[in-house]
Design a protein around this motif. Structure first.
Motif, PDB file in Angstrom:
ATOM      1  N   ALA A  50     -27.779-157.016   3.054  1.00 49.74           N
ATOM      2  CA  ALA A  50     -26.551-156.422   3.592  1.00 49.74           C
ATOM      3  C   ALA A  50     -26.163-155.130   2.870  1.00 49.74           C
ATOM      4  O   ALA A  50     -25.317-154.393   3.330  1.00 49.74           O
ATOM      5  CB  ALA A  50     -25.410-157.431   3.512  1.00 49.74           C
TER       6      ALA A  50
ATOM      7  N   ALA B 180     -24.814-152.332   9.456  1.00 45.55           N
ATOM      8  CA  ALA B 180     -24.055-153.007  10.517  1.00 45.55           C
ATOM      9  C   ALA B 180     -24.263-152.274  11.837  1.00 45.55           C
ATOM     10  O   ALA B 180     -24.449-152.898  12.881  1.00 45.55           O
ATOM     11  CB  ALA B 180     -22.578-153.061  10.147  1.00 45.55           C
ATOM     12  N   GLY B 181     -24.244-150.948  11.776  1.00 47.46           N
ATOM     13  CA  GLY B 181     -24.471-150.149  12.976  1.00 47.46           C
ATOM     14  C   GLY B 181     -25.856-150.383  13.569  1.00 47.46           C
ATOM     15  O   GLY B 181     -26.036-150.397  14.785  1.00 47.46           O
TER      16      GLY B 181
ATOM     17  N   PHE C 235     -25.894-158.325  10.502  1.00 51.12           N
ATOM     18  CA  PHE C 235     -24.598-158.941  10.217  1.00 51.12           C
ATOM     19  C   PHE C 235     -24.765-160.012   9.156  1.00 51.12           C
ATOM     20  O   PHE C 235     -25.661-160.845   9.240  1.00 51.12           O
ATOM     21  CB  PHE C 235     -24.015-159.580  11.488  1.00 51.12           C
ATOM     22  CG  PHE C 235     -22.660-160.176  11.279  1.00 51.12           C
ATOM     23  CD1 PHE C 235     -21.514-159.442  11.550  1.00 51.12           C
ATOM     24  CD2 PHE C 235     -22.512-161.482  10.805  1.00 51.12           C
ATOM     25  CE1 PHE C 235     -20.247-159.985  11.348  1.00 51.12           C
ATOM     26  CE2 PHE C 235     -21.247-162.034  10.597  1.00 51.12           C
ATOM     27  CZ  PHE C 235     -20.117-161.275  10.870  1.00 51.12           C
ATOM     28  N   LEU C 236     -23.878-159.974   8.162  1.00 52.35           N
ATOM     29  CA  LEU C 236     -23.882-161.027   7.145  1.00 52.35           C
ATOM     30  C   LEU C 236     -22.600-161.844   7.250  1.00 52.35           C
ATOM     31  O   LEU C 236     -21.508-161.304   7.125  1.00 52.35           O
ATOM     32  CB  LEU C 236     -23.978-160.406   5.737  1.00 52.35           C
ATOM     33  CG  LEU C 236     -23.766-161.368   4.563  1.00 52.35           C
ATOM     34  CD1 LEU C 236     -24.884-162.402   4.467  1.00 52.35           C
ATOM     35  CD2 LEU C 236     -23.659-160.611   3.229  1.00 52.35           C
ATOM     36  N   ALA C 237     -22.754-163.138   7.520  1.00 55.57           N
ATOM     37  CA  ALA C 237     -21.596-164.032   7.444  1.00 55.57           C
ATOM     38  C   ALA C 237     -21.468-164.455   5.991  1.00 55.57           C
ATOM     39  O   ALA C 237     -22.381-165.050   5.421  1.00 55.57           O
ATOM     40  CB  ALA C 237     -21.801-165.247   8.342  1.00 55.57           C
TER      41      ALA C 237
ATOM     42  N   GLN D 282     -16.316-162.747  14.173  1.00 55.53           N
ATOM     43  CA  GLN D 282     -16.676-161.346  13.898  1.00 55.53           C
ATOM     44  C   GLN D 282     -18.105-161.066  14.348  1.00 55.53           C
ATOM     45  O   GLN D 282     -18.420-159.998  14.887  1.00 55.53           O
ATOM     46  CB  GLN D 282     -16.525-161.036  12.401  1.00 55.53           C
ATOM     47  CG  GLN D 282     -15.088-161.094  11.908  1.00 55.53           C
ATOM     48  CD  GLN D 282     -15.009-160.967  10.403  1.00 55.53           C
ATOM     49  OE1 GLN D 282     -15.827-160.293   9.775  1.00 55.53           O
ATOM     50  NE2 GLN D 282     -14.044-161.613   9.804  1.00 55.53           N
TER      51      GLN D 282
ATOM     52  N   LEU E  47     -19.377-158.268  17.115  1.00 50.71           N
ATOM     53  CA  LEU E  47     -20.256-157.144  16.773  1.00 50.71           C
ATOM     54  C   LEU E  47     -21.647-157.272  17.389  1.00 50.71           C
ATOM     55  O   LEU E  47     -22.444-156.343  17.331  1.00 50.71           O
ATOM     56  CB  LEU E  47     -20.347-157.005  15.242  1.00 50.71           C
ATOM     57  CG  LEU E  47     -19.012-156.602  14.585  1.00 50.71           C
ATOM     58  CD1 LEU E  47     -19.109-156.680  13.069  1.00 50.71           C
ATOM     59  CD2 LEU E  47     -18.588-155.198  14.996  1.00 50.71           C
TER      60      LEU E  47
END
Lengths: 251, 433
Positions: A48, A76-77, A81-83, A158, A162
């Motif tokens: 991440a 992210a773009g 994604f990191l939960a 989220q 995303l």
């Protein structure tokens, strides 16, 4: 989609990842299991882009691009994604406003027009239904005073907003009761498609009852020491990590 | 001629004036000559070098106020202005042509006239009351200079239909100006008033505003007060708000400080009756070389009072800040609940804050708490936002805005809250560039 080759990383001069190799293709679910201190969360953080960690060797390619060259927001773009294992509490910022900013920043990165208020609301309602989260929770300060289950559900929300290509779940099950795990897992499954992939990082097998992996990898002492199918997770649950530790202590 | 010589000469002239305010001025002049201007060794002025302001050649404000027009006032207007009761001070002197009182429940007159009215006793007892708590030359200077001040009263059992807006305008187009606005405000029994106040310097010369507002809040009255300080970077001020709660009453004060050279606020709450309920909130968000100093006093005299004080600061560039929160709980003030907190975020290596809670408790059955923090933005929070695609700079300004949020929420009138929120957001976006 994701190709990790001989990744080495550490923090404050201490080596933690000592050569990780991992390939994830679209549509796949991979699980990384391992005892405490094996480097699971470090791997999630490095992917991440957390700056506390220093990458000392190897490469990570994400959809053909050098992931390690990107800032966290660029990752992210790009669709990562990191939960978080421990979602951060931010008093004074509602999830709604947070996501409004995030969604539009990601859209900007991808060269898309920002969503107006109406379109954003529509998207939000759709995803709320998908992950079964209440509006009341989303208008409160981000994670402040949330229960463990609410925090994780908010992470999944989220993620849904995303629409990442690769979602990394860092110990999403930790501290959750069975119902909370089931709800979180249900959300993750609801947003899976043949084009995106999931990397589940977990200490225990139980989350994998709900998010069923195609591949299971065992991380120990900074290396993946064993890979297999979902049966490997059951086996580990049976024997615990002691067998792995004694087999690979000199690895 | 030095500024100090000038002001002494002017104060002597005023003291010799044989009007109704003469005794008040004369007593204050004596105090001024005794105290002098605060030196750095003065405990209450340790970090705020107010004496430096007087090194400038400051012009004593003229009596005439017509140099400032309604047009000049426009850049400083707060939202809701058209509907409000408006008091305008030009260089510290009440400007009747720019002011308007719309509410029948508010009576407004000069301090001199008030001394001749049925309010004479009330005025005599309260004009200069702040000097009992602020024993320094700055407060004495204001009282010794009494001129062009205003007395306002909100009638018994009335909520003023419109809020009261106070504009403290200084005309520094030609000279460095000394401006000393003075208000005595009275809320009669069960009266209610919402008041907003701001400051504006016209022109590029320096200005120093030495403002004193004394407020008397009687039994069951409700006073809601918003001070917005966003003056020019070359404008300094000492702004004193001294509130006496003479009966069980409610006070809600919010101080927002965004700009100025030296900004010193004295906010005093004297709770002289049982069951008073008071809230003081502050947000300061400074840049450049601005200096912000919030000195507050909460004096619990009687039992069963509650006070809640919460100040937050965001300090950028080479700005400096001071917070000093005194809470006195007198021997008779049993069952007092007093809470105080001051939190600061430094967003630049060159910014600094000195914060000091000061509790003096003489009663034995009270609940008092205080706390202060000075820190940086939380790295985990920044990473969390960035991991969702929000660029570093945007993430930081979002986090700072969230930090300010619980103070902004204390601005109850929505148009004013939105106005201040916009100023703060713009400031934070700037800070982060």
């Amino acid at each position: 989609m994701l190709s990790i080759k001989n990744l080495q990383a550490g923090i404050e001069g201490k080596d933690i990842l000592k050569g990780i190799n991992l390939d994830i293709k679209p549509g796949e679910v991979h699980a990384i299991m391992g005892p405490n201190g094996s480097g699971k969360s470090t791997l999630a953080s490095v992917l991440a882009g957390r700056q506390d960690y220093e990458v000392t060797g190897g490469s990570v390619e994400f959809n053909g691009k050098d992931l390690l060259e990107f800032s966290p927001e660029q990752r992210a773009g790009e669709g990562l994604f990191l939960a978080f294992q421990y979602p951060v509490e931010i008093p004074g910022l509602s999830t709604v406003n947070f996501m409004k900013t995030a969604v539009n920043e990601v859209r900007k990165y991808r060269g898309e027009e920002p969503l107006d208020a109406v379109a954003f609301l529509k998207l939000m309602k759709e995803k709320m239904a998908l992950v079964n989260i209440s509006k009341e929770l989303l208008t409160r300060s981000l994670n402040e005073g949330f229960s463990g289950g609410e925090k994780k559900r908010n992470e999944v929300f989220q993620m849904a907003m995303l629409e990442p290509k690769l979602a990394i779940l860092d110990e999403t099950d930790s501290g959750l009761d069975i119902d909370a795990i089931r709800i979180a897992a249900h959300g993750v499954n609801a947003i899976r498609t043949k084009d995106n992939a999931v990397l589940v990082i977990t200490h225990y097998q139980r989350l994998l009852d709900y998010i069923v992996p195609d591949f299971v990898h065992v991380l120990y002492n900074g290396r993946i020491v064993k890979s297999g199918t979902k049966e490997l997770a059951l086996e580990l649950e049976e024997t615990g990590y002691d067998q792995i530790k004694s087999d690979y202590q000199f690895a | 001629m030095s500024t100090v010589t000038t002001i002494k000469e002017k104060m002597d002239l005023l003291a010799a004036k044989a009007d109704q305010l003469a005794p008040v001025r004369q007593a204050a002049l004596k105090a001024f000559n005794n105290f002098g201007l605060p030196a750095p060794k003065h405990e209450e002025w340790k970090y705020t070098r107010i004496g430096n302001v007087f090194n400038l050649p400051l012009q004593w404000a003229p009596d005439q106020v017509d140099a400032v027009t309604a047009e000049d006032l426009k850049p400083f207007l707060l939202p809701g202005h058209e509907e409000a009761n408006v008091l305008v001070f030009v260089n510290g002197v009440y400007a009747s042509a720019l002011s308007v009182i719309r509410s029948a429940s508010i009576e407004c007159m000069s301090l001199e006239a008030a001394m001749d009215s049925g309010y004479a006793e009330l005025v005599a007892a309260n004009l200069g009351h702040s000097g009992k708590y602020l024993t320094d030359g700055i407060n004495a200077l204001s009282t010794a200079s009494l001129r062009g001040g205003v007395f306002l009263t909100v009638k018994r059992s009335k909520d003023a239909e419109h809020p009261l807006f106070v504009y403290n305008i200084t005309d520094a187009r030609q000279v460095n100006m000394l401006s000393q606005p003075r208000v005595l405000l009275h809320l009669a029994e069960n009266a209610g008033l919402q008041m907003m106040e701001t400051y504006g310097t016209i022109g590029s010369q320096e200005s120093f505003t030495n403002q004193v507002m004394e407020v008397v809040v009687e039994k069951d009255a409700r006073f809601e007060y918003y001070k917005i300080q966003n003056d020019a970077a070359h404008a300094s001020q000492v702004s004193t708000t001294h509130i006496r709660q003479t009966g069980k009453s409610f006070v809600h004060a919010v101080t927002i400080s965004l700009n100025g050279a030296i900004v010193r606020n004295n906010l005093n709450l004297v709770m002289e009756a049982e069951y008073c309920d008071s809230h003081m909130y502050g947000l300061y968000c400074m840049q450049g070389k601005s200096h912000i100093d919030n000195h507050t006093i909460v004096d619990n005299v009687m039992p069963h009072c509650e006070s809640n004080e919460f100040y937050k600061g965001i300090m950028g560039d080479a700005s400096t800040g001071v917070f000093n929160g005194k809470i006195f709980v007198r021997q008779d003030a049993q069952k007092t609940n007093a809470f105080q907190s001051n939190k600061n975020v430094l967003i630049s290596d060159d910014a600094s804050v000195n914060t000091k809670p000061q509790l003096e408790i003489f009663a034995d059955d009270v609940k008092c708490s205080h706390g202060c923090t000075i820190g940086r933005l939380d790295e985990d929070g920044i990473f969390y936002l960035r991991s969702r695609g929000i660029p570093d700079q945007v993430a930081k300004s979002l986090l700072l805005h969230s930090f300010a949020m619980d103070i902004l929420e204390q601005i109850k009138p929505e148009p004013l809250r939105n106005y201040v929120d916009r100023l703060v957001s713009e400031r934070l976006a700037y800070e982060m560039e």
